[in-house]
Design an enzyme around this catalytic site. Structure first.
Site, short mmCIF file in Angstrom:
data_model
loop_
_atom_site.label_atom_id
_atom_site.label_comp_id
_atom_site.label_asym_id
_atom_site.label_seq_id
_atom_site.Cartn_x
_atom_site.Cartn_y
_atom_site.Cartn_z
N TYR A 62 3.01 10.06 -0.76
CA TYR A 62 4.14 9.48 -0.03
C TYR A 62 5.45 9.69 -0.77
O TYR A 62 6.53 9.55 -0.18
CB TYR A 62 3.95 7.98 0.19
N LYS A 81 -2.92 5.76 -4.03
CA LYS A 81 -4.01 6.69 -3.72
C LYS A 81 -3.83 8.00 -4.48
O LYS A 81 -2.71 8.47 -4.69
CB LYS A 81 -4.05 6.97 -2.21
N ASP A 139 0.84 -1.20 0.00
CA ASP A 139 0.00 0.00 0.00
C ASP A 139 0.87 1.25 0.00
O ASP A 139 1.67 1.46 0.92
CB ASP A 139 -0.89 0.01 1.24
N HIS A 161 -7.78 9.55 -1.65
CA HIS A 161 -7.05 9.60 -0.38
C HIS A 161 -7.84 10.28 0.74
O HIS A 161 -7.81 9.83 1.89
CB HIS A 161 -5.71 10.31 -0.59
#
Length: 276
Positions: free
Chosen positions: A53, A78, A48, A111
């Site tokens: 990120y 996401k 994930d 998200h």
């Protein structure tokens, strides 16, 4: 341990998803490759990540270098808030897929609902197109609260398959879990260990000693037995392995109920549902 059977959940579109995955939140791109490589070697098959990120490339390198067949992996990323909207969602998806080095995704999540911008219904139309085009096997949401879920289900053609929310013994998000269940949406827990903040609790210590396990393993087992998907995160190889080694014991109904009582007021992490 790599041959350990991983339990799965069946999503509302018939796709199966591993019940335990490996999360890479706050793992820098240059560390993500090593962390994901370790996770895959341990036996994780679900990874994930998220555009925000900034480690999709590192994750993609680990996937490519693993040599594992693509159909044995379940990859989630996401859409970030700034990319919501129909056309921008499609563009962001292409960018994520390119960074990951993949031809399709297993799960794509919105998200945050970002209700101030009120674009998530338009965004969902783009998600439905990606799904109908076969570019993603399942579509879902993250951090959506009951009112957002109800509205999305009422307006969309495809219900979300997953809602990924902060959930751990200290914050059990009961109203959202109930909304998920009402719409046959699987609940996936991010921060399943509350950033480690609950692991000193005496009850968890007692249960860990009783089962000859760590408090973290007890909490992760609590999640699994209640049917949730979990994505524990670590960059420490021993903890990556420990978090996966949760299949050789069982908590009783009394023990599960005792852990349920650990909920307390207040969140342990950020909850920016209003982020722009």
């Amino acid at each position: 341990m790599a041959n350990q059977h991983i339990p799965t959940v069946t999503l509302n579109n018939g796709i199966t998803m591993p019940q335990i995955g490996f999360g890479v939140f706050q793992v820098p791109d240059d560390q993500a490759t090593a962390a994901v490589t370790t996770a895959l070697e341990v036996g994780y098959r679900s990874i994930d990540t998220a555009a925000i990120y900034d480690n999709e490339q590192g994750v993609g390198r680990a996937i490519a270098e693993s040599g594992l067949p693509r159909n044995e992996l379940f990859i989630t990323t996401k859409l970030w808030n700034a990319d919501q909207g129909y056309d921008s969602t499609l563009e962001a998806f292409d960018q994520s897929l390119h960074k990951l080095g993949l031809e399709y995704l297993d799960l794509y999540l919105v998200h945050w609902p970002t209700p101030r911008r009120d674009l998530y219904l338009e965004t969902w139309r783009a998600f439905e197109k990606l799904h109908s085009d076969g570019r993603v096997r399942a579509i879902g949401i993250s951090n959506f609260e009951p009112a957002h879920i109800d509205r999305l289900v009422a307006s969309g053609n495809i219900p979300p398959a997953v809602n990924q929310v902060e959930l751990h013994p200290a914050l059990q998000n009961r109203a959202t879990v109930a909304a998920n269940r009402r719409h046959e949406v699987v609940t996936e827990a991010w921060s399943p260990l509350a950033h480690g903040e609950i692991l000193e609790d005496p009850l968890l210590a007692d249960l860990a000693a009783k089962h000859d396990r760590s408090p973290a393993q007890v909490v992760l087992r609590w999640h699994l037995q209640q049917g949730r998907v979990i994505i524990p995160k670590s960059v420490t190889p021993s903890r990556i392995a420990e978090n996966f080694d949760i299949f050789g014991f069982q908590l009783s109904d009394v023990e599960l109920a005792a852990i349920d009582t650990l909920e307390r007021d207040g969140r342990t992490g950020p909850h920016p549902t209003e982020l722009n």
